[in-house]
Design an enzyme around this catalytic site. Structure first.
Site, PDB file in Angstrom:
ATOM      1  N   PHE A   6       0.850  -1.194   0.000  1.00  0.00           N
ATOM      2  CA  PHE A   6       0.000   0.000   0.000  1.00  0.00           C
ATOM      3  C   PHE A   6       0.882   1.239   0.000  1.00  0.00           C
ATOM      4  O   PHE A   6       0.587   2.244  -0.632  1.00  0.00           O
ATOM      5  CB  PHE A   6      -0.926  -0.012   1.209  1.00  0.00           C
ATOM      6  CG  PHE A   6      -1.907   1.123   1.239  1.00  0.00           C
ATOM      7  CD1 PHE A   6      -3.047   1.095   0.454  1.00  0.00           C
ATOM      8  CD2 PHE A   6      -1.680   2.234   2.034  1.00  0.00           C
ATOM      9  CE1 PHE A   6      -3.944   2.147   0.462  1.00  0.00           C
ATOM     10  CE2 PHE A   6      -2.567   3.283   2.057  1.00  0.00           C
ATOM     11  CZ  PHE A   6      -3.710   3.240   1.266  1.00  0.00           C
ATOM     12  N   ARG A  62      20.284   7.499   0.009  1.00  0.00           N
ATOM     13  CA  ARG A  62      19.055   8.116   0.492  1.00  0.00           C
ATOM     14  C   ARG A  62      17.870   7.199   0.243  1.00  0.00           C
ATOM     15  O   ARG A  62      17.849   6.450  -0.746  1.00  0.00           O
ATOM     16  CB  ARG A  62      18.793   9.459  -0.201  1.00  0.00           C
ATOM     17  CG  ARG A  62      19.818  10.546   0.086  1.00  0.00           C
ATOM     18  CD  ARG A  62      19.684  11.053   1.518  1.00  0.00           C
ATOM     19  NE  ARG A  62      20.589  12.157   1.784  1.00  0.00           N
ATOM     20  CZ  ARG A  62      21.815  12.025   2.287  1.00  0.00           C
ATOM     21  NH1 ARG A  62      22.286  10.797   2.559  1.00  0.00           N
ATOM     22  NH2 ARG A  62      22.571  13.074   2.506  1.00  0.00           N
ATOM     23  N   GLU A  63      16.889   7.276   1.131  1.00  0.00           N
ATOM     24  CA  GLU A  63      15.627   6.572   0.950  1.00  0.00           C
ATOM     25  C   GLU A  63      14.500   7.584   0.840  1.00  0.00           C
ATOM     26  O   GLU A  63      14.565   8.670   1.429  1.00  0.00           O
ATOM     27  CB  GLU A  63      15.353   5.615   2.113  1.00  0.00           C
ATOM     28  CG  GLU A  63      16.324   4.459   2.184  1.00  0.00           C
ATOM     29  CD  GLU A  63      15.985   3.484   3.300  1.00  0.00           C
ATOM     30  OE1 GLU A  63      15.120   3.827   4.131  1.00  0.00           O
ATOM     31  OE2 GLU A  63      16.580   2.398   3.328  1.00  0.00           O
ATOM     32  N   ALA A  82      -9.692  14.868   3.977  1.00  0.00           N
ATOM     33  CA  ALA A  82      -8.519  14.571   3.141  1.00  0.00           C
ATOM     34  C   ALA A  82      -8.611  13.171   2.567  1.00  0.00           C
ATOM     35  O   ALA A  82      -9.260  12.292   3.130  1.00  0.00           O
ATOM     36  CB  ALA A  82      -7.229  14.728   3.954  1.00  0.00           C
ATOM     37  N   SER A 101       6.832  16.836   3.434  1.00  0.00           N
ATOM     38  CA  SER A 101       8.089  16.526   4.125  1.00  0.00           C
ATOM     39  C   SER A 101       9.142  16.213   3.073  1.00  0.00           C
ATOM     40  O   SER A 101       9.466  15.044   2.831  1.00  0.00           O
ATOM     41  CB  SER A 101       7.889  15.342   5.079  1.00  0.00           C
ATOM     42  OG  SER A 101       9.045  15.130   5.856  1.00  0.00           O
ATOM     43  N   PRO A 102       9.707  17.241   2.415  1.00  0.00           N
ATOM     44  CA  PRO A 102      10.542  17.013   1.233  1.00  0.00           C
ATOM     45  C   PRO A 102      11.849  16.288   1.510  1.00  0.00           C
ATOM     46  O   PRO A 102      12.475  15.782   0.578  1.00  0.00           O
ATOM     47  CB  PRO A 102      10.807  18.431   0.708  1.00  0.00           C
ATOM     48  CG  PRO A 102      10.617  19.325   1.890  1.00  0.00           C
ATOM     49  CD  PRO A 102       9.543  18.680   2.709  1.00  0.00           C
ATOM     50  N   GLU A 155     -12.914   1.221   3.876  1.00  0.00           N
ATOM     51  CA  GLU A 155     -11.576   1.743   4.127  1.00  0.00           C
ATOM     52  C   GLU A 155     -11.247   1.764   5.615  1.00  0.00           C
ATOM     53  O   GLU A 155     -10.279   2.393   6.027  1.00  0.00           O
ATOM     54  CB  GLU A 155     -11.441   3.147   3.517  1.00  0.00           C
ATOM     55  CG  GLU A 155     -11.592   3.156   2.001  1.00  0.00           C
ATOM     56  CD  GLU A 155     -11.367   4.527   1.392  1.00  0.00           C
ATOM     57  OE1 GLU A 155     -10.927   5.444   2.131  1.00  0.00           O
ATOM     58  OE2 GLU A 155     -11.606   4.673   0.188  1.00  0.00           O
TER      59      GLU A 155
END
Length: 222
Positions: free
Chosen positions: A40, A63-64, A109, A146-147, A176
């Protein structure tokens, strides 16, 4: 499919680069990458070198990134009654952090599905989560949440509508596994919670500040 649609949208509509660097992502040198987890949610790991501001290339860095589809975020507002609707639910982020109170207040949202615009997703989520038909949808911002670690972009809106009297109702889509409590409260009560810290979700804080700035105009035209 939703993640692929999000990537296509990012390529079509980058934000302006008047102050920031216009260096293209294609100039990043990818040495290797893989997908440690795909379900998911999806994570990707990279070994790469990227252009630096002095004109050179960085050393190799690992980096992840958490790869997610975009989300539509809507703060329903009734300008005539000066009321907003908030959704309360259990959230894994606060729970995983160890927050002793992992139920949070949020705007409406949901994820933007493949083949769906953010505006369509915003209206759909208002119907599904809050049983609301919006009379107008006002775009506030589209921004990375959250860049440093996530590809997720929030498309944030204020949705004009008619709201009932203040109070609580319950809802959510069973398919859901949603268990939602909806609160209709006055604008002043919502702003008071920004000062006490009970509003601890970034998009809600930002939308309330935008609404504080535009509220007089919206109420005058209601």
């Amino acid at each position: 499919m939703a993640r692929a649609a999000t990537q296509a949208a990012a390529e079509r509509m980058p934000a302006p680069a008047d102050l920031r660097s216009a260096t293209r992502g294609a100039e990043v040198e990818i040495l290797s990458h893989d997908t440690p987890h795909e379900g998911f949610y999806l994570t990707r790991s990279y070994r790469l070198r990227h252009p630096q501001f002095d004109g050179g290339m960085s050393n190799t860095v690992s980096r992840e990134v958490f790869v997610a589809s975009d989300a539509a975020v809507v703060l329903p507002y009734d300008p005539r009654r000066d009321r907003i609707l908030l959704v309360e639910q259990f959230r894994m982020g606060p729970f995983g952090r160890g927050d002793p109170l992992p139920w949070v207040l949020e705007p409406v949202a949901g994820r933007v599905d493949a083949g769906e615009t953010p505006e369509q997703a915003a209206r759909r989520e208002c119907c599904e989560e809050a049983d609301l038909e919006l009379t107008q949808l006002l775009h506030v911002s589209s921004h990375y949440c959250s860049p440093g670690c996530s590809s997720e972009v929030f498309h944030c809106y204020v949705g004009l509508c008619e709201l009932p009297e203040t109070g609580e109702t319950h809802g959510g889509l069973e398919a859901e596994h949603e268990d939602l409590r909806r609160h209709v409260i006055g604008f002043d009560a919502a702003m008071a919670m920004t000062r006490t810290g009970e509003v601890n979700i970034g998009p809600l804080f930002a939308l309330l500040l935008w609404l504080e700035r535009e509220r007089t105009r919206l109420r005058a035209s209601a």
